[in-house]
Design a protein around this motif. Structure first.
Motif, PDB file in Angstrom:
ATOM      1  N   SER A 175       0.928  -1.145   0.083  1.00 59.29           N
ATOM      2  CA  SER A 175       0.004  -0.144  -0.196  1.00 59.29           C
ATOM      3  C   SER A 175       0.957   1.303  -0.056  1.00 59.29           C
ATOM      4  O   SER A 175       1.841   1.201   0.526  1.00 59.29           O
ATOM      5  CB  SER A 175      -0.996  -0.069   1.256  1.00 59.29           C
ATOM      6  OG  SER A 175      -1.737  -0.975   1.191  1.00 59.29           O
TER       7      SER A 175
ATOM      8  N   ALA B 296      -5.241   6.886  -1.614  1.00 57.38           N
ATOM      9  CA  ALA B 296      -5.434   5.790  -0.828  1.00 57.38           C
ATOM     10  C   ALA B 296      -6.448   6.417   0.497  1.00 57.38           C
ATOM     11  O   ALA B 296      -6.270   7.518   0.837  1.00 57.38           O
ATOM     12  CB  ALA B 296      -4.204   5.205  -0.085  1.00 57.38           C
ATOM     13  N   LYS B 297      -7.376   5.792   0.653  1.00 59.69           N
ATOM     14  CA  LYS B 297      -8.478   6.089   1.846  1.00 59.69           C
ATOM     15  C   LYS B 297      -9.148   7.013   1.766  1.00 59.69           C
ATOM     16  O   LYS B 297      -9.986   7.467   2.568  1.00 59.69           O
ATOM     17  CB  LYS B 297      -7.719   6.075   3.103  1.00 59.69           C
ATOM     18  CG  LYS B 297      -6.637   4.688   3.513  1.00 59.69           C
ATOM     19  CD  LYS B 297      -5.868   4.862   4.744  1.00 59.69           C
ATOM     20  CE  LYS B 297      -5.427   3.811   5.027  1.00 59.69           C
ATOM     21  NZ  LYS B 297      -4.339   3.947   6.292  1.00 59.69           N
TER      22      LYS B 297
ATOM     23  N   ARG C 165      -6.710  -6.907  -4.053  1.00 54.53           N
ATOM     24  CA  ARG C 165      -6.702  -5.739  -3.339  1.00 54.53           C
ATOM     25  C   ARG C 165      -8.192  -4.668  -3.637  1.00 54.53           C
ATOM     26  O   ARG C 165      -8.466  -3.800  -3.015  1.00 54.53           O
ATOM     27  CB  ARG C 165      -5.645  -4.817  -3.885  1.00 54.53           C
ATOM     28  CG  ARG C 165      -4.486  -5.388  -3.639  1.00 54.53           C
ATOM     29  CD  ARG C 165      -3.832  -5.303  -2.121  1.00 54.53           C
ATOM     30  NE  ARG C 165      -2.752  -5.686  -1.647  1.00 54.53           N
ATOM     31  CZ  ARG C 165      -2.102  -6.751  -1.759  1.00 54.53           C
ATOM     32  NH1 ARG C 165      -2.960  -7.937  -1.844  1.00 54.53           N
ATOM     33  NH2 ARG C 165      -0.952  -7.128  -1.341  1.00 54.53           N
TER      34      ARG C 165
ATOM     35  N   LYS D 135      -8.767  -3.241  -0.097  1.00 55.54           N
ATOM     36  CA  LYS D 135      -8.273  -1.970   0.129  1.00 55.54           C
ATOM     37  C   LYS D 135      -9.153  -0.881  -0.632  1.00 55.54           C
ATOM     38  O   LYS D 135      -9.338   0.275  -0.268  1.00 55.54           O
ATOM     39  CB  LYS D 135      -6.693  -1.578   0.048  1.00 55.54           C
ATOM     40  CG  LYS D 135      -5.617  -2.460   0.373  1.00 55.54           C
ATOM     41  CD  LYS D 135      -5.724  -2.415   1.771  1.00 55.54           C
ATOM     42  CE  LYS D 135      -4.556  -3.205   2.651  1.00 55.54           C
ATOM     43  NZ  LYS D 135      -4.828  -3.337   3.959  1.00 55.54           N
TER      44      LYS D 135
ATOM     45  N   ASN E 291     -10.562   2.990   6.493  1.00 60.51           N
ATOM     46  CA  ASN E 291      -9.477   2.106   6.004  1.00 60.51           C
ATOM     47  C   ASN E 291      -9.658   1.942   4.541  1.00 60.51           C
ATOM     48  O   ASN E 291      -8.639   1.166   3.890  1.00 60.51           O
ATOM     49  CB  ASN E 291      -9.231   0.679   6.735  1.00 60.51           C
ATOM     50  CG  ASN E 291      -9.009   0.880   8.058  1.00 60.51           C
ATOM     51  OD1 ASN E 291      -7.786   1.598   8.381  1.00 60.51           O
ATOM     52  ND2 ASN E 291      -9.676   0.110   9.157  1.00 60.51           N
TER      53      ASN E 291
END
Length: 533
Positions: A321, A350-351, A400, A481, A509
């Motif tokens: 990640s 990300a996130k 993922r 993810k 997350n």
């Protein structure tokens, strides 16, 4: 077909042995039959009764072993069917999303059902009849030699003619089988298509379309079946004609030999039976060898499609990640030469949470499928946590990323099995993910809910429960993810949809990228960015 026979060589060997014994008893019966006539002509009553007893014992052996052969043949064929289906499904599992969807799912169903029936009838059953016939011919020729060498020579010459003559029909037979298998695929696809529309046809008083479509598909299938039968009948007529002429010739020769004292009169009876054994078997062989050659296109068809992806499978690459979840640079995609996405560039962090808006046909769903790795024929570059998609296997990408579409697919089994699939998770993990996705209100409800049978396509669950179960299935795999939501909540009521979306958008997350035409204002503030296409 050879590789499937090798995989089941022990059963095949035992079946061949049973067939050989059956044919051996059959030939011996002809000998004792002739001997009984010779004993009768010689007025040897004692020997006559002995020959009759031996004849009866031989036929009892034929009956017993025929029973064993018939039943065990079906056992062997079913085992080979299982091997073929297993091999096909293993290959299907390795297909890319694009290759799999190049055919209707009905085509694959036809492969595993209709095609297997053709392989059974024209391939395996024909093969075993040929094998049994070979033993019958060999034993009969050996016995004819014991009576007079000229009988064997004549039989061998005629045998070659009977076997080779039907080969002129090989090409037509293969073509007919190819056409039939394609029509089988079309039939299954068309029937599935019209039956899947039962609900809207019912609402619009258009259910007679079911009969109309099925009838038309049946007529097309009829043409292919009739054409194949006509071709097979020509092969059978050729074999039968050679069979009759050969038997008459051999019986005539034995009569000539008997008149000149080379053989006893009882030999006529034996030769008649043995000639029938030789040429009936050869007639079967010529017919069934043609049928066997006719199934080759089926296996060629499997190999062509199922091998198409193997050379393009990239090696899996470990990914970690990073701050950038998805990087798209000048990504373009065409469908049948029609541009869907042109020069799309964007960095998904990300996130973070993203909403994609745009009119129908602007490529929103296509973009999500590109990100999920479903479509591979694009230009530009896509990266997942810094690794180019071309370096990653489909398995690595999907470990993922979880793609949720409008209609999640569920297996017709329990909630537990829908969650676990091929994995095994501890009971507390299953219970916890049910609680996190609001499928249960307390952990004590988990045990009962896990054993709930969802029914065909989740009919026993509400729309919201199906979406949550699909989500839980992904979240249970901790490597997920990124969540891609393609109109995922459009089929549930507004309150439930807003709750499902809010649960995901507040999960710190996850990276969430959502396409939706039914926006819920209370959730708009939860998006980090809105992308317009």
């Amino acid at each position: 077909m050879n590789k499937y026979l090798k995989r089941n060589w022990q059963q095949v060997t035992l079946l061949i042995f049973l067939m050989a014994v059956t044919e051996f008893f059959t030939v011996l019966a002809s000998v004792f039959n002739a001997n009984s006539l010779n004993a009768l002509v010689a007025h040897n009553l004692k020997n006559f009764f002995y020959q009759i007893i031996f004849l009866l014992l031989m036929w009892l052996g034929v009956i017993s072993f025929t029973y064993l052969v018939i039943n065990y043949t079906q056992v062997v064929i079913q085992d080979i069917d299982i091997s073929i289906r297993h091999h096909i499904t293993q290959k299907i599992e390795k297909l890319s999303y694009e290759t799999f969807h190049s055919k209707n799912t009905g085509a694959y169903v036809a492969w595993l059902n209709n095609d297997i029936t053709i392989i059974n009838e024209s391939g395996l059953q024909s093969l075993f009849i040929v094998i049994e016939s070979i033993f019958g011919v060999i034993f009969a020729l050996i016995t004819l030699t014991a009576y007079h060498w000229s009988l064997t020579v004549t039989a061998i010459v005629m045998a070659f003619i009977i076997i080779l003559a039907p080969k002129i029909m090989d090409h037509r037979l293969q073509k007919s089988n190819e056409v039939l298998t394609k029509e089988n695929e079309q039939f299954v696809s068309q029937v599935e298509d019209v039956l899947s529309g039962f609900n809207f046809l019912y609402a619009l008083f258009a259910l007679p379309m079911v009969s109309k479509h099925v009838r038309q598909a049946s007529l097309d299938l009829k043409k292919a079946n009739v054409h194949l039968t006509k071709t097979q009948s020509i092969v059978q007529v050729i074999g039968f004609t050679g069979n009759v002429l050969s038997q008459v010739l051999l019986i005539g020769l034995s009569g000539f030999l008997a008149l000149h004292g080379f053989v006893k009169i009882g030999t006529l009876m034996a030769v008649g039976a043995l000639a029938g054994n030789v040429f009936n078997n050869l007639g079967n062989m010529s017919t069934y060898l043609g049928s066997m050659r006719g199934v080759k296109p089926l296996f060629s068809k499997y190999d062509r499609l199922l091998a198409s992806d193997e050379s393009r499978t990239p090696k899996s690459t470990a990914i970690k990640s990073s701050e950038t979840a998805i990087q798209a640079t000048n990504v373009s995609f065409k469908y049948q030469d029609k541009p869907i996405i042109q020069n799309f560039s964007y960095t998904f962090l990300a996130k973070k949470k993203y909403l994609i808006l745009g009119a129908s046909g602007t490529g929103k769903s296509t973009l999500l499928k590109l990100i999920a790795g479903y479509h591979t024929h694009y230009t530009g570059t896509l990266s997942l946590f810094g690794k180019h998609y071309q370096e990653l296997s489909q398995q690595t990408i999907l470990s993922r990323i979880l793609y949720l579409d409008q209609q999640p697919r569920l297996l017709n089994t329990t909630v537990r099995q829908n969650l676990q699939l091929l994995d095994h998770f501890p009971e507390d993990s299953l219970s916890q993910v049910l609680l996190e996705t609001n499928l249960i209100s307390s952990l004590k409800e988990a045990g009962k809910f896990l054993e709930t049978h969802v029914g065909e396509d989740g009919v026993n669950l509400s729309g919201g429960q199906k979406q949550r179960l699909a989500l839980a299935r992904g979240l249970l795999r901790h490597n997920i993810k990124i969540i891609l939501m393609d109109e995922s909540t459009s089929s549930v009521d507004a309150k439930t949809a807003a709750k499902i979306e809010a649960d995901l958008l507040t999960n710190t997350n996850l990276t969430v990228i959502m396409v939706s035409h039914t926006l819920h204002q209370e959730n708009m503030k939860l998006f980090d960015d809105i992308i317009k296409m």
